[in-house]
Design an enzyme around this catalytic site. Sequence first.
Site, short mmCIF file in Angstrom:
data_model
loop_
_atom_site.label_atom_id
_atom_site.label_comp_id
_atom_site.label_asym_id
_atom_site.label_seq_id
_atom_site.Cartn_x
_atom_site.Cartn_y
_atom_site.Cartn_z
CG LEU A 102 -1.97 -1.05 1.36
CD1 LEU A 102 -2.71 -0.94 2.68
CD2 LEU A 102 -2.97 -0.94 0.20
CG ASP A 103 0.56 4.23 -2.96
OD1 ASP A 103 1.33 3.36 -3.42
OD2 ASP A 103 -0.31 4.81 -3.63
CE LYS A 104 6.45 8.12 4.47
NZ LYS A 104 7.63 8.95 4.26
CE LYS A 190 -2.34 7.51 -3.61
NZ LYS A 190 -1.02 7.38 -2.98
#
Length: 239
Positions: A102-104, A190
């Site tokens: 998962l992205d930061k 995104k």
Amino acid sequence: MRIDKMLANLGYGSRKEVKQLLKSGAVKVNDVIVKDAKQHVDPNKETVALNGDVIEYKEFIYLMMNKPQGVLSATEDNSCETVIDLLELEDQVYEPFPVGRLDKDTEGLLLITNDGQLSHRLLSPKKHVPKTYFAVIDQEVTDADVRAFAEGVTLDDGYKTKPGELKILKSGLRSDIELTITEGKFHQVKRMFESVGKKVVYLQRISMGPLKLDETLELGEYRELTDEEIELLIEYQVK
Ligand code: URA
């Protein structure tokens, strides 16, 4: 397995240190002191105790974390805290790793395990494991977006995504949506919204295959999967 390997795997020291422990008479198997590091034990059938405390052994560990923003989905990093840093030492000794990334700045469901085979299967592009995200979008999300996502959209690098199921929960100057996708391209959610000229301002994963985020977990908290959840995952990956 050898008793010294079992104890070392569980974090009771290096093989050498464990040998010393055994020598000191601190370890009992089925109530009998064992000093020989080469002795084999079956951790599922025999009781191993250290200084009188029974040791629980398991080969695999399966954890569900509600990942907070600001930590990396990685095992180690020189400058940034990782999801593994958030685990208790007694869980870190199993050397688990996050299943996928998962992205930061993304929150929510993250499976952490040391079961490489399960992880590999869940991440395999052939399996098309659905992942559902809740997101807040910076503007109105429309039925045209729902149709575009259902067809598949073209990302900035020219890749055409597989169909995604977009549900509009609330549409307005900011919109709340749920999006289910079956792939895991870099920053996929995104970038799918960027392809229709919109920006994700908040992203949270709420499910992955048969696993749903346990909403009682605060951000940064985690728990072991229940036996039922593990069974669901195992059944799911053999399909
Ligand atoms: N899609 C993204 O853009 N980010 C994530 O962290 C997960 C899916």
